[in-house]
Design a protein around this motif. Structure first.
Motif, PDB file in Angstrom:
ATOM      1  N   PRO A  27      24.872  41.648  61.054  1.00  0.00           N
ATOM      2  CA  PRO A  27      24.798  41.909  59.625  1.00  0.00           C
ATOM      3  C   PRO A  27      26.176  42.060  59.011  1.00  0.00           C
ATOM      4  N   PRO A  28      26.302  41.834  57.704  1.00  0.00           N
ATOM      5  CA  PRO A  28      27.598  42.013  57.059  1.00  0.00           C
ATOM      6  C   PRO A  28      28.140  43.408  57.290  1.00  0.00           C
ATOM      7  N   ALA A  29      29.462  43.468  57.397  1.00  0.00           N
ATOM      8  CA  ALA A  29      30.099  44.752  57.670  1.00  0.00           C
ATOM      9  C   ALA A  29      29.977  45.676  56.487  1.00  0.00           C
ATOM     10  N   SER A  30      29.545  46.919  56.735  1.00  0.00           N
ATOM     11  CA  SER A  30      29.475  47.903  55.671  1.00  0.00           C
ATOM     12  C   SER A  30      29.360  49.281  56.273  1.00  0.00           C
ATOM     13  N   ILE A  31      29.708  50.272  55.512  1.00  0.00           N
ATOM     14  CA  ILE A  31      29.488  51.660  55.880  1.00  0.00           C
ATOM     15  C   ILE A  31      28.569  52.222  54.809  1.00  0.00           C
ATOM     16  N   GLY A  32      27.322  52.367  55.123  1.00  0.00           N
ATOM     17  CA  GLY A  32      26.388  52.844  54.117  1.00  0.00           C
ATOM     18  C   GLY A  32      25.639  51.687  53.488  1.00  0.00           C
ATOM     19  N   ASP A  33      25.169  51.871  52.255  1.00  0.00           N
ATOM     20  CA  ASP A  33      24.269  50.908  51.639  1.00  0.00           C
ATOM     21  C   ASP A  33      24.959  49.785  50.898  1.00  0.00           C
ATOM     22  N   ASN A  34      26.230  49.952  50.531  1.00  0.00           N
ATOM     23  CA  ASN A  34      26.915  48.953  49.724  1.00  0.00           C
ATOM     24  C   ASN A  34      27.968  48.236  50.545  1.00  0.00           C
ATOM     25  N   PRO A  35      27.693  46.984  50.995  1.00  0.00           N
ATOM     26  CA  PRO A  35      28.664  46.281  51.816  1.00  0.00           C
ATOM     27  C   PRO A  35      29.919  45.956  51.042  1.00  0.00           C
ATOM     28  N   ALA A  36      31.043  45.974  51.753  1.00  0.00           N
ATOM     29  CA  ALA A  36      32.301  45.551  51.142  1.00  0.00           C
ATOM     30  C   ALA A  36      32.241  44.072  50.855  1.00  0.00           C
ATOM     31  N   THR A  37      32.895  43.646  49.805  1.00  0.00           N
ATOM     32  CA  THR A  37      32.822  42.254  49.387  1.00  0.00           C
ATOM     33  C   THR A  37      34.078  41.477  49.698  1.00  0.00           C
ATOM     34  N   GLY A  38      35.025  42.094  50.366  1.00  0.00           N
ATOM     35  CA  GLY A  38      36.271  41.399  50.672  1.00  0.00           C
ATOM     36  C   GLY A  38      36.062  40.261  51.634  1.00  0.00           C
ATOM     37  N   GLY A  39      36.886  39.224  51.524  1.00  0.00           N
ATOM     38  CA  GLY A  39      36.802  38.086  52.413  1.00  0.00           C
ATOM     39  C   GLY A  39      38.105  37.841  53.116  1.00  0.00           C
ATOM     40  N   ALA A  40      38.121  36.810  53.981  1.00  0.00           N
ATOM     41  CA  ALA A  40      39.317  36.516  54.758  1.00  0.00           C
ATOM     42  C   ALA A  40      40.428  35.948  53.907  1.00  0.00           C
ATOM     43  N   SER A  41      40.126  35.575  52.678  1.00  0.00           N
ATOM     44  CA  SER A  41      41.151  35.000  51.821  1.00  0.00           C
ATOM     45  C   SER A  41      42.141  36.039  51.332  1.00  0.00           C
ATOM     46  N   GLY A  42      41.826  37.303  51.529  1.00  0.00           N
ATOM     47  CA  GLY A  42      42.730  38.354  51.079  1.00  0.00           C
ATOM     48  C   GLY A  42      42.231  39.069  49.849  1.00  0.00           C
ATOM     49  N   ALA A 288      40.607  61.709  59.826  1.00  0.00           N
ATOM     50  CA  ALA A 288      39.538  62.159  58.927  1.00  0.00           C
ATOM     51  C   ALA A 288      38.239  61.414  59.207  1.00  0.00           C
ATOM     52  N   LEU A 289      38.334  60.099  59.479  1.00  0.00           N
ATOM     53  CA  LEU A 289      37.143  59.313  59.788  1.00  0.00           C
ATOM     54  C   LEU A 289      36.565  59.682  61.149  1.00  0.00           C
ATOM     55  N   MET A 290      37.432  60.056  62.090  1.00  0.00           N
ATOM     56  CA  MET A 290      36.945  60.561  63.379  1.00  0.00           C
ATOM     57  C   MET A 290      36.200  61.874  63.182  1.00  0.00           C
ATOM     58  N   ASP A 291      36.770  62.742  62.353  1.00  0.00           N
ATOM     59  CA  ASP A 291      36.184  64.071  62.159  1.00  0.00           C
ATOM     60  C   ASP A 291      34.853  64.020  61.420  1.00  0.00           C
ATOM     61  N   ASP A 292      34.694  63.067  60.481  1.00  0.00           N
ATOM     62  CA  ASP A 292      33.439  63.045  59.709  1.00  0.00           C
ATOM     63  C   ASP A 292      32.371  62.125  60.312  1.00  0.00           C
ATOM     64  N   GLY A 293      32.693  61.466  61.443  1.00  0.00           N
ATOM     65  CA  GLY A 293      31.699  60.659  62.139  1.00  0.00           C
ATOM     66  C   GLY A 293      31.682  59.189  61.768  1.00  0.00           C
ATOM     67  N   THR A 294      32.437  58.793  60.732  1.00  0.00           N
ATOM     68  CA  THR A 294      32.434  57.391  60.304  1.00  0.00           C
ATOM     69  C   THR A 294      32.967  56.468  61.398  1.00  0.00           C
ATOM     70  N   TYR A 295      34.042  56.871  62.042  1.00  0.00           N
ATOM     71  CA  TYR A 295      34.653  56.086  63.112  1.00  0.00           C
ATOM     72  C   TYR A 295      33.661  55.847  64.248  1.00  0.00           C
ATOM     73  N   GLN A 296      32.983  56.913  64.683  1.00  0.00           N
ATOM     74  CA  GLN A 296      32.007  56.763  65.763  1.00  0.00           C
ATOM     75  C   GLN A 296      30.832  55.879  65.340  1.00  0.00           C
ATOM     76  N   GLN A 297      30.456  55.973  64.077  1.00  0.00           N
ATOM     77  CA  GLN A 297      29.370  55.142  63.560  1.00  0.00           C
ATOM     78  C   GLN A 297      29.728  53.658  63.669  1.00  0.00           C
ATOM     79  N   ILE A 298      30.975  53.325  63.367  1.00  0.00           N
ATOM     80  CA  ILE A 298      31.406  51.930  63.429  1.00  0.00           C
ATOM     81  C   ILE A 298      31.389  51.423  64.867  1.00  0.00           C
ATOM     82  N   LEU A 299      31.952  52.183  65.789  1.00  0.00           N
ATOM     83  CA  LEU A 299      31.979  51.736  67.184  1.00  0.00           C
ATOM     84  C   LEU A 299      30.567  51.622  67.753  1.00  0.00           C
ATOM     85  N   THR A 300      29.692  52.554  67.394  1.00  0.00           N
ATOM     86  CA  THR A 300      28.316  52.507  67.876  1.00  0.00           C
ATOM     87  C   THR A 300      27.594  51.277  67.345  1.00  0.00           C
ATOM     88  N   LYS A 301      27.883  50.902  66.109  1.00  0.00           N
ATOM     89  CA  LYS A 301      27.270  49.713  65.515  1.00  0.00           C
ATOM     90  C   LYS A 301      27.510  48.477  66.369  1.00  0.00           C
TER      91      LYS A 301
END
Length: 320
Positions: A27-42, A288-301
């Protein structure tokens, strides 16, 4: 050039004929319900579910605060670290993409995620064409001559072989007399050359090394019979074995001798030595992302939570 180190070129026709084997993400990369819209073009895209920290934003270099964007150099594809959501697409996904968006959001800016040839990433940083490198890059003493690293994962090495392991490979010494695919300018390229020298010094055949500019070509070399194995970070090898052709293309060979020979160690976010402000801001945002669980959420994904760290430290990579 020593005779055992043959350099072969990956022809475009070979790659095109095997594009059905290409790795893509889920699935498209996102944290939460709203996926980021950035692309490889920069073009950067917002991430809305990570709250910005004004104090961390204030620690950014003025040029990044003014631009509102951190430019991330990466090399796509290198699953599960970075890849595209569809074959031929432009929307990145993967650990580094997700984490770059979350880091930027925590810092109150956005992150572009720019496709860069692997051996051009560090020069791009030094030339001011990008701000940081995120590409599953091992933090090594050699690379620390140019960059500082905020370490964000600890990984080992494994061998990726064709399904069924037709050569019966069990450890690194079984690569004697075999052809191995590597991506140029990577840590495993230097390590496989050292292994070949060691084998020859012991009176055994060395390793024939097939070098490719990209990760996908190295995978395809195994599929096409040009190579019998690829030695790479366990996180990437395991992901390839699980996902490539629905798990029917490759399998993983793990042994202590592989990590002992190739080293493993810390993977880090590369920041130019001339930018201590950005280094500290990235370190604190990652913590900060490690402490709030976001980092672990990404690796688990991406199924690689075993490589997670609990502290965001600087330049802790060991000698490879």
């Amino acid at each position: 050039m020593r005779r055992h180190r043959h350099i072969l070129t990956a022809m475009a026709a070979t790659v095109l004929s095997l594009t059905a084997c290409s790795l893509v993400g889920g699935p498209p990369a996102s944290i939460g319900d709203n996926p980021a819209t950035g692309g490889a073009s920069g073009t950067p895209g917002p991430t809305t579910s990570v709250n910005a920290d004004p104090a961390l934003h204030d620690q950014l270099p003025e040029r990044i605060k003014s631009a509102g964007v951190i430019r991330v150099a990466s090399n796509i594809p290198y699953p599960p670290w970075e890849m595209y959501t569809t074959v031929g697409g432009k929307q990145p996904t993967g650990i580094d993409y997700d984490l770059s968006q979350a880091l930027a959001a925590k810092l109150g800016v956005r992150a572009s995620f720019d496709q860069t040839p692997f051996d051009s990433m560090i020069p791009a940083i030094l030339a001011g064409k990008a701000d940081i490198v995120m590409a599953g890059l091992f933090d090594t003493p050699k690379r620390r001559e140019s960059l500082n690293f905020v370490d964000y994962a600890e990984d080992g090495y494994s061998m990726l072989v064709a399904k069924g392991n037709p050569e019966g490979l069990k450890d690194v010494t079984d690569l004697s007399g075999k052809t191995v695919a590597v991506q140029s300018s990577t840590s495993e390229e230097a390590a496989i050359d050292k292994l070949s020298d060691r084998l020859e010094a012991g009176g055994r055949p060395g390793v024939t090394v097939v070098r490719f500019p990209g990760d996908s070509e190295a995978f395809l070399a195994i599929r096409s019979g040009k190579a019998v194995a690829r030695v790479q970070a366990t996180s990437a090898a395991a992901y390839a074995a699980k996902t490539f052709d629905n798990g029917n293309a490759f399998e993983l060979v793990q042994a202590p001798s592989i990590t002992e020979q190739f080293g493993g160690g810390m993977e880090g976010i590369g920041v130019p030595k001339s930018d201590p402000e950005l280094l500290k801001a990235i370190q604190k945002a990652l913590q900060a992302l490690m402490d709030d669980g976001t980092y672990q959420q990404i690796l688990t994904k991406y199924g690689v939570q075993s490589i997670a760290l609990t502290k965001a430290e600087i330049n802790q990579g060991k000698v490879l």
